[in-house]
Design an enzyme around this catalytic site. Sequence first.
Site, PDB file in Angstrom:
ATOM      1  CB  SER A 139      21.802 -19.389  25.170  1.00  0.00           C
ATOM      2  OG  SER A 139      21.011 -18.234  25.311  1.00  0.00           O
ATOM      3  CE1 TYR A 152      24.646 -16.849  21.100  1.00  0.00           C
ATOM      4  CE2 TYR A 152      22.523 -16.734  22.218  1.00  0.00           C
ATOM      5  CZ  TYR A 152      23.898 -16.891  22.266  1.00  0.00           C
ATOM      6  OH  TYR A 152      24.519 -17.106  23.478  1.00  0.00           O
TER       7      TYR A 152
END
Length: 250
Positions: A139, A152
């Site tokens: 990401s 995350y």
Amino acid sequence: MADLTGKVALITGAARGQGAAEARLFVERGAKVLITDVLETEGKELAESLGDAARFVKHDVSDADSWDAAVAVAVSTFGKLDVLVNNAAIYTMKPLMETESAELERILKVNLIGAFNGIKAVVPAMQAVGGGSIVNISSQSGLEGLMNHAAYGSSKWGLRGLSKVAALELGLSQIRVNSVYPGPIATPMVPYLTTGPGSFPNLPLERSGLPEEVAELVAFLASDAAGYITGAEVSIDGGLAAGKFIPRGM
Ligand SMILES: NC(=O)c1ccc[n+]([C@@H]2O[C@H](COP(=O)([O-])OP(=O)(O)OC[C@H]3O[C@@H](n4cnc5c(N)ncnc54)[C@H](O)[C@@H]3O)[C@@H](O)[C@H]2O)c1
């Protein structure tokens, strides 16, 4: 257009979102795909819609013991395994001081340790056919700090590091390992995103990305056209990673 004729792929978290777009595109380009996910109904429906080229197996990537069985299904159904896409993930956005360590552990178990176990599980099958391609979906929050993404972001930075080490160690087996860094992509993970021109004005391309666009990149990295690419980090983010962008009118 990446040609995947004759390839067999296992895509995790492929019942919906980017993984589903990858499963559809891989089949369109000639691959056989084992779709795995914890979402049984969606996964089965997708596999059925793709006919004999796809099969669904319920599989929780955080369950280390289940990985060998998932790989065995791919090999027994389609004869071999060439490609792993570590796509499954869970998302949370929360300030660091409100994030419990148990939540960090839950996210790491799926997003990082799931991929770690996946890599270890597929290597023998890939070695048996003389090589393979592993694509890890990280990401933008694994490339730079993003506020409120302690858990995350840590998992995606970890996956970035794991991808590098795996590329170094598995190259000798002709197994390529690359990682992908999506920006905002309109999927159920981020239901508030809209699509189309102007949907994300804070980016150079001024819009959110589509799962089908990520699928094209993943298909390329999985294919023999990317045969000399390993250890690479590829952003697909409308220009987010390019630097500080000043939106129109600012
Ligand atoms: N959508 C975005 O903006 C964005 C941005 C950057 C990175 N990503 C990454 O892209 C990948 C795909 O995400 P998406 O946007 O399609 O989200 P999504 O939520 O639509 O898809 C994720 C899939 O993973 C599955 N999953 C979750 N936990 C699992 C587990 N333990 N075992 C197996 N499957 C599990 C979910 O059921 C779901 O089908 C993820 O790795 C995500 O972190 C997404």
